[in-house]
Scaffold this motif. Structure first.
Motif, mmCIF file in Angstrom:
data_model
loop_
_atom_site.group_PDB
_atom_site.id
_atom_site.type_symbol
_atom_site.label_atom_id
_atom_site.label_comp_id
_atom_site.label_asym_id
_atom_site.label_seq_id
_atom_site.Cartn_x
_atom_site.Cartn_y
_atom_site.Cartn_z
ATOM 1 N N TYR A 1 0.855 -1.184 0.000
ATOM 2 C CA TYR A 1 0.000 0.000 0.000
ATOM 3 C C TYR A 1 0.892 1.235 0.000
ATOM 4 O O TYR A 1 1.796 1.369 0.842
ATOM 5 N N LEU A 2 0.625 2.148 -0.944
ATOM 6 C CA LEU A 2 1.431 3.355 -1.098
ATOM 7 C C LEU A 2 0.556 4.595 -0.989
ATOM 8 O O LEU A 2 -0.609 4.579 -1.372
ATOM 9 N N LYS A 3 1.159 5.686 -0.498
ATOM 10 C CA LYS A 3 0.487 6.992 -0.485
ATOM 11 C C LYS A 3 1.414 7.984 -1.170
ATOM 12 O O LYS A 3 2.565 8.155 -0.769
ATOM 13 N N GLU A 4 0.892 8.629 -2.230
ATOM 14 C CA GLU A 4 1.679 9.590 -2.990
ATOM 15 C C GLU A 4 2.018 10.782 -2.093
ATOM 16 O O GLU A 4 1.184 11.249 -1.328
ATOM 17 N N GLU A 5 3.269 11.224 -2.166
ATOM 18 C CA GLU A 5 3.783 12.243 -1.249
ATOM 19 C C GLU A 5 3.013 13.562 -1.321
ATOM 20 O O GLU A 5 2.711 14.151 -0.285
ATOM 21 N N THR B 1 -2.390 4.024 -3.546
ATOM 22 C CA THR B 1 -2.184 3.068 -4.621
ATOM 23 C C THR B 1 -1.781 1.739 -4.006
ATOM 24 O O THR B 1 -1.114 1.713 -2.975
ATOM 25 N N ILE B 2 -2.157 0.658 -4.654
ATOM 26 C CA ILE B 2 -1.731 -0.678 -4.231
ATOM 27 C C ILE B 2 -0.990 -1.319 -5.392
ATOM 28 O O ILE B 2 -1.458 -1.288 -6.531
ATOM 29 N N ILE B 3 0.179 -1.892 -5.109
ATOM 30 C CA ILE B 3 0.904 -2.671 -6.109
ATOM 31 C C ILE B 3 1.270 -4.011 -5.488
ATOM 32 O O ILE B 3 1.257 -4.173 -4.272
ATOM 33 N N PHE B 4 1.590 -4.966 -6.345
ATOM 34 C CA PHE B 4 2.074 -6.261 -5.894
ATOM 35 C C PHE B 4 3.525 -6.372 -6.318
ATOM 36 O O PHE B 4 3.869 -6.089 -7.468
#
Length: 75
Positions: A30-34, A40-43
């Motif tokens: 799980y990512l949060k743009e700065e 966003t979620i990536i694998f």
């Protein structure tokens, strides 16, 4: 290029069978743009996360292959 913060990493649960031998394991990251704070979620392969020493709370970028790199490691 956008910079993200890793907010959470979920490893797959294989239950009592354990991790399957020889199978590529992908973690849900799980990512949060700065700047925009868009989530966003990536694998990404579990092995690469360990090799690149990527953990929750770190600042990262997504490289040309769609994989995470530490932001401070960029040239």
């Amino acid at each position: 290029m956008s910079t993200y913060y890793v907010t959470r990493i979920e490893e797959p649960d294989f239950g009592c069978e354990g991790r399957p031998e020889g199978q590529e394991i992908k973690d849900k990251v799980y990512l949060k743009e700065e700047i925009t704070k868009e989530e966003t979620i990536i694998f990404m392969e579990d092995k690469l996360l360990y090799e690149r020493d990527i953990n929750e709370g770190m600042k990262v970028v997504i490289d040309g292959d769609g994989r995470l790199q530490k932001a401070e490691d960029r040239s």
